[in-house]
Design a protein around this motif. Structure first.
Motif, PDB file in Angstrom:
ATOM      1  N   ALA A   2      51.378  63.434  42.561  1.00  0.00           N
ATOM      2  CA  ALA A   2      50.318  63.917  41.665  1.00  0.00           C
ATOM      3  C   ALA A   2      50.475  65.401  41.353  1.00  0.00           C
ATOM      4  O   ALA A   2      50.142  65.854  40.252  1.00  0.00           O
ATOM      5  N   SER A   3      50.976  66.172  42.307  1.00  0.00           N
ATOM      6  CA  SER A   3      51.150  67.608  42.082  1.00  0.00           C
ATOM      7  C   SER A   3      52.379  67.927  41.236  1.00  0.00           C
ATOM      8  O   SER A   3      52.496  69.042  40.723  1.00  0.00           O
ATOM      9  N   GLY A   4      53.291  66.978  41.106  1.00  0.00           N
ATOM     10  CA  GLY A   4      54.509  67.204  40.334  1.00  0.00           C
ATOM     11  C   GLY A   4      55.515  68.100  41.021  1.00  0.00           C
ATOM     12  O   GLY A   4      56.435  68.620  40.381  1.00  0.00           O
ATOM     13  N   VAL A   5      55.366  68.272  42.338  1.00  0.00           N
ATOM     14  CA  VAL A   5      56.242  69.187  43.068  1.00  0.00           C
ATOM     15  C   VAL A   5      57.696  68.736  43.028  1.00  0.00           C
ATOM     16  O   VAL A   5      58.619  69.568  43.019  1.00  0.00           O
ATOM     17  N   LEU A   6      57.922  67.432  42.969  1.00  0.00           N
ATOM     18  CA  LEU A   6      59.293  66.933  42.945  1.00  0.00           C
ATOM     19  C   LEU A   6      60.022  67.348  41.676  1.00  0.00           C
ATOM     20  O   LEU A   6      61.244  67.550  41.684  1.00  0.00           O
ATOM     21  N   PHE A   7      59.287  67.509  40.578  1.00  0.00           N
ATOM     22  CA  PHE A   7      59.907  67.867  39.303  1.00  0.00           C
ATOM     23  C   PHE A   7      60.092  69.374  39.174  1.00  0.00           C
ATOM     24  O   PHE A   7      61.190  69.842  38.890  1.00  0.00           O
ATOM     25  N   TRP A   8      59.008  70.152  39.379  1.00  0.00           N
ATOM     26  CA  TRP A   8      59.171  71.588  39.148  1.00  0.00           C
ATOM     27  C   TRP A   8      60.007  72.258  40.229  1.00  0.00           C
ATOM     28  O   TRP A   8      60.725  73.225  39.956  1.00  0.00           O
ATOM     29  N   LEU A   9      59.987  71.731  41.447  1.00  0.00           N
ATOM     30  CA  LEU A   9      60.890  72.273  42.458  1.00  0.00           C
ATOM     31  C   LEU A   9      62.333  71.874  42.156  1.00  0.00           C
ATOM     32  O   LEU A   9      63.264  72.677  42.329  1.00  0.00           O
ATOM     33  N   GLY A  10      62.541  70.640  41.693  1.00  0.00           N
ATOM     34  CA  GLY A  10      63.885  70.207  41.333  1.00  0.00           C
ATOM     35  C   GLY A  10      64.478  71.031  40.204  1.00  0.00           C
ATOM     36  O   GLY A  10      65.649  71.428  40.254  1.00  0.00           O
ATOM     37  N   LEU A  11      63.689  71.315  39.177  1.00  0.00           N
ATOM     38  CA  LEU A  11      64.176  72.135  38.062  1.00  0.00           C
ATOM     39  C   LEU A  11      64.472  73.561  38.512  1.00  0.00           C
ATOM     40  O   LEU A  11      65.459  74.170  38.083  1.00  0.00           O
ATOM     41  N   LEU A  12      63.615  74.095  39.377  1.00  0.00           N
ATOM     42  CA  LEU A  12      63.844  75.446  39.889  1.00  0.00           C
ATOM     43  C   LEU A  12      65.123  75.515  40.728  1.00  0.00           C
ATOM     44  O   LEU A  12      65.875  76.492  40.658  1.00  0.00           O
ATOM     45  N   LEU A  13      65.382  74.471  41.488  1.00  0.00           N
ATOM     46  CA  LEU A  13      66.608  74.423  42.282  1.00  0.00           C
ATOM     47  C   LEU A  13      67.850  74.322  41.391  1.00  0.00           C
ATOM     48  O   LEU A  13      68.882  74.938  41.678  1.00  0.00           O
ATOM     49  N   LEU A  14      67.760  73.539  40.323  1.00  0.00           N
ATOM     50  CA  LEU A  14      68.885  73.451  39.384  1.00  0.00           C
ATOM     51  C   LEU A  14      69.165  74.801  38.738  1.00  0.00           C
ATOM     52  O   LEU A  14      70.336  75.199  38.587  1.00  0.00           O
ATOM     53  N   LEU A  15      68.113  75.526  38.371  1.00  0.00           N
ATOM     54  CA  LEU A  15      68.293  76.848  37.771  1.00  0.00           C
ATOM     55  C   LEU A  15      68.905  77.822  38.777  1.00  0.00           C
ATOM     56  O   LEU A  15      69.854  78.550  38.455  1.00  0.00           O
ATOM     57  N   SER A  16      68.370  77.822  39.983  1.00  0.00           N
ATOM     58  CA  SER A  16      68.897  78.713  41.018  1.00  0.00           C
ATOM     59  C   SER A  16      70.350  78.384  41.343  1.00  0.00           C
ATOM     60  O   SER A  16      71.195  79.285  41.463  1.00  0.00           O
ATOM     61  N   GLY A  17      70.660  77.096  41.484  1.00  0.00           N
ATOM     62  CA  GLY A  17      72.030  76.704  41.799  1.00  0.00           C
ATOM     63  C   GLY A  17      73.007  77.074  40.704  1.00  0.00           C
ATOM     64  O   GLY A  17      74.126  77.537  40.982  1.00  0.00           O
ATOM     65  N   SER A  18      72.602  76.903  39.455  1.00  0.00           N
ATOM     66  CA  SER A  18      73.488  77.255  38.335  1.00  0.00           C
ATOM     67  C   SER A  18      73.776  78.751  38.310  1.00  0.00           C
ATOM     68  O   SER A  18      74.913  79.181  38.071  1.00  0.00           O
ATOM     69  N   LEU A  19      72.750  79.575  38.568  1.00  0.00           N
ATOM     70  CA  LEU A  19      72.958  81.022  38.578  1.00  0.00           C
ATOM     71  C   LEU A  19      73.837  81.455  39.744  1.00  0.00           C
ATOM     72  O   LEU A  19      74.679  82.348  39.601  1.00  0.00           O
ATOM     73  N   LEU A  20      73.658  80.822  40.890  1.00  0.00           N
ATOM     74  CA  LEU A  20      74.483  81.174  42.045  1.00  0.00           C
ATOM     75  C   LEU A  20      75.960  80.817  41.806  1.00  0.00           C
ATOM     76  O   LEU A  20      76.857  81.593  42.149  1.00  0.00           O
ATOM     77  N   VAL A  21      76.198  79.643  41.222  1.00  0.00           N
ATOM     78  CA  VAL A  21      77.573  79.255  40.920  1.00  0.00           C
ATOM     79  C   VAL A  21      78.181  80.196  39.876  1.00  0.00           C
ATOM     80  O   VAL A  21      79.353  80.584  39.970  1.00  0.00           O
ATOM     81  N   GLU A  22      77.393  80.588  38.892  1.00  0.00           N
ATOM     82  CA  GLU A  22      77.887  81.478  37.846  1.00  0.00           C
ATOM     83  C   GLU A  22      78.182  82.865  38.392  1.00  0.00           C
ATOM     84  O   GLU A  22      79.102  83.554  37.917  1.00  0.00           O
ATOM     85  N   SER A  23      77.410  83.313  39.390  1.00  0.00           N
ATOM     86  CA  SER A  23      77.637  84.636  39.963  1.00  0.00           C
ATOM     87  C   SER A  23      78.959  84.715  40.709  1.00  0.00           C
ATOM     88  O   SER A  23      79.467  85.813  40.958  1.00  0.00           O
ATOM     89  N   GLU A  24      79.513  83.557  41.080  1.00  0.00           N
ATOM     90  CA  GLU A  24      80.833  83.534  41.717  1.00  0.00           C
ATOM     91  C   GLU A  24      81.934  83.861  40.710  1.00  0.00           C
ATOM     92  O   GLU A  24      83.004  84.358  41.086  1.00  0.00           O
ATOM     93  N   LYS A  25      81.661  83.628  39.413  1.00  0.00           N
ATOM     94  CA  LYS A  25      82.680  83.806  38.382  1.00  0.00           C
ATOM     95  C   LYS A  25      82.577  85.155  37.678  1.00  0.00           C
ATOM     96  O   LYS A  25      83.584  85.663  37.181  1.00  0.00           O
ATOM     97  N   ARG A  26      81.389  85.732  37.612  1.00  0.00           N
ATOM     98  CA  ARG A  26      81.182  86.942  36.813  1.00  0.00           C
ATOM     99  C   ARG A  26      80.891  88.139  37.710  1.00  0.00           C
ATOM    100  O   ARG A  26      80.177  88.033  38.700  1.00  0.00           O
ATOM    101  N   ASP A  27      81.427  89.276  37.294  1.00  0.00           N
ATOM    102  CA  ASP A  27      81.164  90.531  37.982  1.00  0.00           C
ATOM    103  C   ASP A  27      80.000  91.221  37.277  1.00  0.00           C
ATOM    104  O   ASP A  27      80.190  92.094  36.435  1.00  0.00           O
TER     105      ASP A  27
END
Length: 207
Positions: free
Chosen positions: A86-111
């Motif tokens: 009912a709180s939707g925590v599974l969705f907004w936490l999942g999207l936040l994790l995808l955003l965080s993970g994408s930025l972390l992976v990208e930071s490995e490639k860019r200075d």
């Protein structure tokens, strides 16, 4: 053979040697004339000690799991959704994790130190979100199955409310999500700690 010319100019003797393309020394001169490979800044190098690609992969993987289970549980509990659904925590936490993970992976490639700062801000949100999600799942474990709460005396309960296996299954899922939240919390803290340390460091120029 290399052609050599000698020129005297103002008391200075200039010796010019023309090397043919087939001379082995020509390849050495060509390689030495190439621009040096770009160096990684001191700050970003400190952040990469945390292995941001690995941390980002963990966030992406757990984020996909959250979203997938969110869809399944939302469809199965559309009549009487549980507290996490009912709180939707599974969705907004999942999207936040995808955003965080994408930025972390990208930071490995860019200075880019700005990308590191963005990762720190997003991971602060992940830390707070995992704490809220852990609280919601813990409360859901202590409560009765959604739709089986006794709100008035002599209230009739559905037959499936007396099935202990349903409650055990729901509690098992919530316990698994609590473990995932703990993993995501530790990953975000590690990324934030190394990112904060990298931002605080002075970016020394390599001489």
């Amino acid at each position: 053979m290399a052609a050599t010319t000698v020129t005297d100019s103002g008391g200075v003797r200039i010796i010019t040697e023309v090397i043919s393309a087939t001379d082995p020394r020509a390849a050495q001169l060509a390689s030495s004339s190439r621009p040096p490979a770009p160096t990684v800044s001191f700050q970003v190098r400190g952040f990469r000690r945390a292995q941001p690609k690995v941390l980002g992969t963990i966030h992406i993987f757990t984020g996909i799991i959250h979203i997938c289970f969110g869809i399944i549980l939302t469809l199965s509990e559309h009549g009487a959704p549980s507290l996490p659904v009912a709180s939707g925590v599974l969705f907004w936490l999942g999207l936040l994790l995808l955003l965080s993970g994408s930025l972390l992976v990208e930071s490995e490639k860019r200075d880019n130190i700005l990308l590191v700062k963005t990762c720190c801000i997003i991971n602060i949100g992940v830390i707070l979100s995992t704490l809220v999600a852990t609280l919601l799942h813990t409360v859901a474990i202590t409560r009765d199955i959604s739709g089986c709460e006794i709100k008035m005396p002599y209230q009739l309960r559905a037959e499936w409310c007396f099935n202990a296996e349903n409650k055990m299954l729901i509690n098992g899922l919530d316990s698994i999500f609590v473990i995932f939240c703990l993993l995501e919390f530790c990953t975000a803290v590690a990324a934030l700690a190394f990112g904060y340390g990298a931002i605080k460091q002075h970016n020394y120029m390599v001489l």
